[in-house]
Design an enzyme around this catalytic site. Structure first.
Site, PDB file in Angstrom:
ATOM      1  N   PRO A  12       0.796  -1.226   0.000  1.00 19.46           N
ATOM      2  CA  PRO A  12       0.000   0.000   0.000  1.00 19.46           C
ATOM      3  C   PRO A  12       0.830   1.279   0.000  1.00 19.46           C
ATOM      4  O   PRO A  12       1.895   1.345   0.609  1.00 19.46           O
ATOM      5  CB  PRO A  12      -0.832  -0.104   1.276  1.00 19.46           C
ATOM      6  N   ASN A  13       0.292   2.236  -0.706  1.00 24.74           N
ATOM      7  CA  ASN A  13       0.805   3.602  -0.815  1.00 24.74           C
ATOM      8  C   ASN A  13       2.079   3.724  -1.648  1.00 24.74           C
ATOM      9  O   ASN A  13       2.536   4.835  -1.893  1.00 24.74           O
ATOM     10  CB  ASN A  13       0.997   4.247   0.564  1.00 24.74           C
ATOM     11  N   ARG A  20       4.219  10.943  -1.918  1.00 24.16           N
ATOM     12  CA  ARG A  20       4.111  10.669  -0.488  1.00 24.16           C
ATOM     13  C   ARG A  20       5.465  10.816   0.195  1.00 24.16           C
ATOM     14  O   ARG A  20       6.419  10.112  -0.139  1.00 24.16           O
ATOM     15  CB  ARG A  20       3.590   9.243  -0.275  1.00 24.16           C
ATOM     16  N   TYR A  25      10.826   8.744   1.174  1.00 23.97           N
ATOM     17  CA  TYR A  25      10.768   7.746   0.109  1.00 23.97           C
ATOM     18  C   TYR A  25      11.406   8.193  -1.201  1.00 23.97           C
ATOM     19  O   TYR A  25      11.452   7.412  -2.151  1.00 23.97           O
ATOM     20  CB  TYR A  25       9.306   7.343  -0.148  1.00 23.97           C
ATOM     21  N   ASN A  76       8.127  -5.548  -1.119  1.00 21.59           N
ATOM     22  CA  ASN A  76       8.057  -4.399  -0.219  1.00 21.59           C
ATOM     23  C   ASN A  76       6.626  -4.385   0.304  1.00 21.59           C
ATOM     24  O   ASN A  76       5.728  -3.866  -0.349  1.00 21.59           O
ATOM     25  CB  ASN A  76       8.390  -3.093  -0.929  1.00 21.59           C
ATOM     26  N   ALA A  79       2.982  -1.048   4.657  1.00 18.51           N
ATOM     27  CA  ALA A  79       2.274  -1.135   5.942  1.00 18.51           C
ATOM     28  C   ALA A  79       1.870  -2.561   6.297  1.00 18.51           C
ATOM     29  O   ALA A  79       1.749  -2.888   7.481  1.00 18.51           O
ATOM     30  CB  ALA A  79       1.045  -0.228   5.928  1.00 18.51           C
ATOM     31  N   HIS A  82       3.710  -4.869   9.123  1.00 21.84           N
ATOM     32  CA  HIS A  82       3.579  -4.824  10.572  1.00 21.84           C
ATOM     33  C   HIS A  82       2.408  -5.618  11.130  1.00 21.84           C
ATOM     34  O   HIS A  82       2.365  -5.867  12.331  1.00 21.84           O
ATOM     35  CB  HIS A  82       3.466  -3.362  11.010  1.00 21.84           C
ATOM     36  N   ASP A  89       1.630 -15.693   6.085  1.00 20.71           N
ATOM     37  CA  ASP A  89       1.331 -17.102   5.808  1.00 20.71           C
ATOM     38  C   ASP A  89       1.558 -17.438   4.337  1.00 20.71           C
ATOM     39  O   ASP A  89       2.111 -18.492   4.003  1.00 20.71           O
ATOM     40  CB  ASP A  89      -0.115 -17.432   6.196  1.00 20.71           C
ATOM     41  N   GLU A 103      12.727  -9.349   1.346  1.00 22.26           N
ATOM     42  CA  GLU A 103      11.916  -8.244   1.853  1.00 22.26           C
ATOM     43  C   GLU A 103      12.723  -6.960   1.684  1.00 22.26           C
ATOM     44  O   GLU A 103      13.878  -6.888   2.109  1.00 22.26           O
ATOM     45  CB  GLU A 103      11.589  -8.483   3.331  1.00 22.26           C
ATOM     46  N   HIS A 105      12.648  -2.595   1.954  1.00 24.18           N
ATOM     47  CA  HIS A 105      12.012  -1.352   2.404  1.00 24.18           C
ATOM     48  C   HIS A 105      12.868  -0.187   1.930  1.00 24.18           C
ATOM     49  O   HIS A 105      14.090  -0.196   2.126  1.00 24.18           O
ATOM     50  CB  HIS A 105      11.875  -1.324   3.925  1.00 24.18           C
ATOM     51  N   SER A 107      12.796   2.925   3.028  1.00 26.30           N
ATOM     52  CA  SER A 107      13.312   3.587   4.220  1.00 26.30           C
ATOM     53  C   SER A 107      13.805   2.510   5.197  1.00 26.30           C
ATOM     54  O   SER A 107      13.697   1.321   4.925  1.00 26.30           O
ATOM     55  CB  SER A 107      12.217   4.436   4.877  1.00 26.30           C
ATOM     56  N   ARG A 112      12.417   4.585  12.359  1.00 23.97           N
ATOM     57  CA  ARG A 112      11.185   5.375  12.278  1.00 23.97           C
ATOM     58  C   ARG A 112      10.298   5.137  13.499  1.00 23.97           C
ATOM     59  O   ARG A 112      10.784   4.708  14.535  1.00 23.97           O
ATOM     60  CB  ARG A 112      10.490   5.046  10.962  1.00 23.97           C
ATOM     61  N   ARG A 116       6.597   0.719  13.375  1.00 18.61           N
ATOM     62  CA  ARG A 116       7.220   0.226  12.142  1.00 18.61           C
ATOM     63  C   ARG A 116       8.374  -0.737  12.414  1.00 18.61           C
ATOM     64  O   ARG A 116       8.942  -1.304  11.494  1.00 18.61           O
ATOM     65  CB  ARG A 116       7.733   1.391  11.307  1.00 18.61           C
TER      66      ARG A 116
END
Length: 149
Positions: A12-13, A20, A25, A76, A79, A82, A89, A103, A105, A107, A112, A116
């Site tokens: 998301p985002n 954003r 970012y 990535n 959100a 978390h 799963d 994985e 990220h 940032s 942060r 997070r």
């Protein structure tokens, strides 16, 4: 020999990259990320497909697709990192299928807000790369290339 396909999945985002929080970012957008990933993948002899969704179920389905078609994943989760036990799963199935899950990220979540700092994805990931901006995706592609040899 066929070129290995790698799915680069973004949560998301991340479709709002460049708009954003550019101080966190960066100023590049998702289209530019996809172009860079395609270039880096080509240099490594990989085929890459970059996707983004704000829909948790869609990202889970993409991971199922990766397992079913034997595609490594760079994720990535944004959100979803978390709290998405459903995504965790699904991601665990990559490990069972002996497929890399990197994985990524943009940032560094550890630097942060406190919420997070916990990832439900990291325990099932092959590796985690954080805080390096788009360069983290390049490192993830290099890792997939190495791990799949």
């Amino acid at each position: 020999m066929a070129t290995m396909k790698v799915l680069v999945l973004n949560g998301p985002n991340l479709g709002r990259l460049g708009v954003r929080e550019p101080d966190v970012y960066g100023h590049q957008d998702l289209h530019q990320l996809a172009e860079q990933c395609a270039r880096w993948a080509s240099e490594l002899g990989l085929d890459v497909e970059v996707r983004q969704s704000d829909d948790e179920a869609e990202v889970i389905h993409w991971i199922h697709e990766a397992v079913d078609h034997h595609h490594p994943v760079i994720l990535n989760p944004a959100a979803f990192t978390h709290y998405s036990y459903g995504l965790a799963d699904a991601a665990a199935q990559l490990h069972t299928a002996k497929l890399p899950l990197i994985e990524v990220h943009i940032s560094n979540p550890a630097s942060r807000e406190a919420f997070r700092r916990h990832s439900v994805i990291s325990p099932v990931a092959t590796s985690t790369i954080t805080g390096l901006g788009f360069f983290g995706y390049k490192l993830a592609l290099e890792a997939v290339s190495e791990l799949q040899q």
